[in-house]
Scaffold this active site. Structure first.
Site, PDB file in Angstrom:
ATOM      1  N   CYS A   2       0.863  -1.168   0.000  1.00  0.00           N
ATOM      2  CA  CYS A   2       0.000   0.000   0.000  1.00  0.00           C
ATOM      3  C   CYS A   2       0.904   1.224   0.000  1.00  0.00           C
ATOM      4  CB  CYS A   2      -0.897   0.027   1.239  1.00  0.00           C
ATOM      5  SG  CYS A   2      -2.111  -1.322   1.311  1.00  0.00           S
ATOM      6  N   GLY A  30      -1.331   1.281  -4.883  1.00  0.00           N
ATOM      7  CA  GLY A  30      -2.646   0.788  -4.517  1.00  0.00           C
ATOM      8  C   GLY A  30      -3.733   1.471  -5.302  1.00  0.00           C
ATOM      9  N   ASN A 102       1.353   0.159   5.679  1.00  0.00           N
ATOM     10  CA  ASN A 102       1.709  -0.622   4.503  1.00  0.00           C
ATOM     11  C   ASN A 102       2.315  -1.917   5.012  1.00  0.00           C
ATOM     12  OD1 ASN A 102       2.743  -1.644   2.046  1.00  0.00           O
ATOM     13  ND2 ASN A 102       4.663  -0.522   2.334  1.00  0.00           N
ATOM     14  N   GLY A 103       1.743  -3.039   4.617  1.00  0.00           N
ATOM     15  CA  GLY A 103       2.296  -4.308   5.063  1.00  0.00           C
ATOM     16  C   GLY A 103       1.228  -5.339   5.313  1.00  0.00           C
ATOM     17  N   TYR A 256      10.052  -4.086  -8.510  1.00  0.00           N
ATOM     18  CA  TYR A 256       8.758  -3.757  -9.116  1.00  0.00           C
ATOM     19  C   TYR A 256       7.995  -2.621  -8.440  1.00  0.00           C
ATOM     20  CZ  TYR A 256       3.851  -4.393 -10.522  1.00  0.00           C
ATOM     21  OH  TYR A 256       2.575  -4.188 -10.959  1.00  0.00           O
ATOM     22  N   ASP A 362      10.669  -8.508 -18.657  1.00  0.00           N
ATOM     23  CA  ASP A 362       9.742  -8.085 -17.611  1.00  0.00           C
ATOM     24  C   ASP A 362      10.464  -8.094 -16.278  1.00  0.00           C
ATOM     25  OD1 ASP A 362       7.382  -7.150 -16.567  1.00  0.00           O
ATOM     26  OD2 ASP A 362       6.155  -8.822 -17.260  1.00  0.00           O
TER      27      ASP A 362
END
Length: 484
Positions: A2, A30, A102-103, A256, A362
């Site tokens: 997040c 998010g 976040n987590g 990413y 990718d």
């Protein structure tokens, strides 16, 4: 995964504009929901499902006033993704506080059954942040924290570390100030910054340094693993080291999640991806295969694609045009949404494929949905051969710390050789980065001493407390929510 930002502005300022700018900068973290809570005499909130620009309107900016604010964009890994799960959460009583994180709380289900069940506390959501909030607020209440001091926040943070397992960076506000803390192993990122204006000094805590950049804040530093921050009415930042565990930041942030213009733990995401591309280029050259062009999958692979192509002496081309109004497929809420969005998201340029041997690069290959589709598209565009390249190693193990790959059956690489993976995805050949090369590449981009959480690649969970029961609970939660 997040994204969050918390602001403490000077005097009678309003933090809402900086919070909104910050949330737009981390919308990539998010796309499920967004929310903001501010404080001026009382807590005011606006939360909803959807993108930031869909949730907030001008009328909300008039209401969300105050120098203290916390905002969040949600990517659901726990819960059903309902509106009751949208962060931030807040309590008016017994201690007024608002919080976002976040987590992922790995013992969320255990806490619901036991810790809260024994106290006859019924949670109002299926979001794991709620347990962090209650444990933190309960500890403050038991200390009689009025007014709240740095010692109170340190004690409450220690209570969270004792009760709540997993990986989580947390930001929050009270009526008196702003706090933040990073889990004992520092798995999830969190950065602290400030800016000086004629009105006074503004403070901010966010998931990525780019959030600070867009609103003119100077990054001061990352919070260390197990460290907390409190800024009270005196507006003096105070740090305390509460946890004493080894620092193990998530390496997938550099692969990413994070924007390339972000610095995390004194390491440039952009430089890391360039080095990852160079090393994968060397690995591909050693296979003996020949290609005509490198085509990165936008957007995260573009940086690594440039350096991979340089090493191989090949052009790097924009073979896929990304529809920027389709979200990141990795964080779509379920498999069907991912599959349906891939073709709408990426449209090919025939001239870059027709009659060529192409390397499609990718950042990773997880479920294989995207890879299978882009190989099919490349064939339809007339490619002679299609080589798939991933600048991260094969993903093999569930992430229990807040990444949407929580069931073992998802991974296309699991129990398959590279040749079998290529066949499964329709490619002529598949080449991966090795774990050692990945780690060394990220280290060269900044902090050469970092050790990382690599659980999704090698199955070693740094917190040391992950049980099969926890993994099963998380898998069942995801499946019940219709993620698979």
């Amino acid at each position: 995964m997040c994204g969050f930002i918390s602001i403490f502005g000077p005097g009678e300022s309003d933090a809402i504009h900086d919070v909104l700018s910050g949330l737009l900068a981390i919308q990539h973290r998010g796309q499920d929901a967004a929310g903001i809570v501010t404080f001026k005499d009382r807590f005011q909130a606006k939360k909803g499902l959807g993108l930031v620009r869909e949730v907030f309107q001008d009328k909300h900016l008039q209401r969300l006033r105050g120098a203290l604010a916390v905002g969040h964009v949600r990517y659901p890994t726990v819960g059903l993704g309902e509106d009751t799960d949208v962060q931030p959460f807040w309590l008016d009583y017994p201690v007024g506080t608002a919080m976002a994180h976040n987590g992922n709380v790995t013992n969320f289900h255990e806490l619901k059954r036991d810790y809260f069940g024994q106290r006859n506390i019924h949670l109002g959501s299926n979001c794991d942040l709620e347990v962090v909030l209650y444990v933190f607020a309960d500890a403050l209440m038991r200390r009689g924290a009025d007014p709240v001091t740095v010692d109170d926040v340190a004690a409450a943070t220690k209570e969270v570390f004792t009760r709540v397992k997993g990986a989580y960076s947390v930001v929050g506000i009270t009526s008196e100030g702003m706090y933040a803390f990073r889990d004992p192993f520092g798995i999830k990122p969190i950065v602290f910054g400030r800016k000086v204006t004629p009105e006074g000094t503004w403070y901010a805590v966010a998931s990525e340094s780019v959030v600070l950049d867009v609103s003119g804040y100077e990054k001061v530093r990352d919070l260390a693993a197990g460290e907390m921050l409190w800024i009270g009415k005196d507006r003096v930042p105070q740090f305390r080291q509460v946890g004493e565990k080894p620092h193990r930041p998530c390496i997938f942030e550099y692969i990413y999640f994070a924007r390339p213009d972000t610095f995390l733990d004194d390491t440039s995401v952009y430089e890391a991806r360039m080095e990852l591309g160079r090393r994968l280029g060397k690995a591909f050259a050693e296979t003996g295969h020949k290609a005509d062009v490198v085509i990165p999958v936008p957007e995260s692979a573009k940086t690594a694609g440039q350096t991979m192509a340089e090493v191989l002496g090949l052009p790097c081309r924009e073979g896929f045009v990304k529809n920027r109004y389709v979200g990141r497929t990795f964080i779509m809420p379920n498999d069907k949404a991912r599959r349906d969005s891939i073709r709408a998201k990426l449209n090919p340029i025939r001239a870059e494929f027709e009659g060529k041997d192409v390397i499609i690069l990718d950042d990773s290959i997880v479920r294989g949905n995207t890879s299978r589709q882009i190989v099919k598209i490349a064939r339809q565009m007339g490619a002679r051969k299609v080589y798939l390249a991933s600048y991260s190693p094969p993903l093999l193990f569930p992430c229990v710390y807040g990444i949407d790959m929580s069931t073992k059956r998802e991974f296309v690489a699991r129990d398959r050789t590279n040749q079998e993976i290529a066949k499964e995805l329709g490619a002529d050949y598949v080449v991966y980065q090795t774990i050692d090369e990945m780690v060394d590449a990220v280290r060269t981009a900044g902090n050469g001493k970092l050790e990382f959480c690599k659980a999704c690649f090698e199955g070693v969970y740094p917190t040391g407390d992950i049980t099969e029961s926890m993994i099963s609970d998380i898998e069942q939660d995801r499946m019940a929510a219709g993620k698979y």
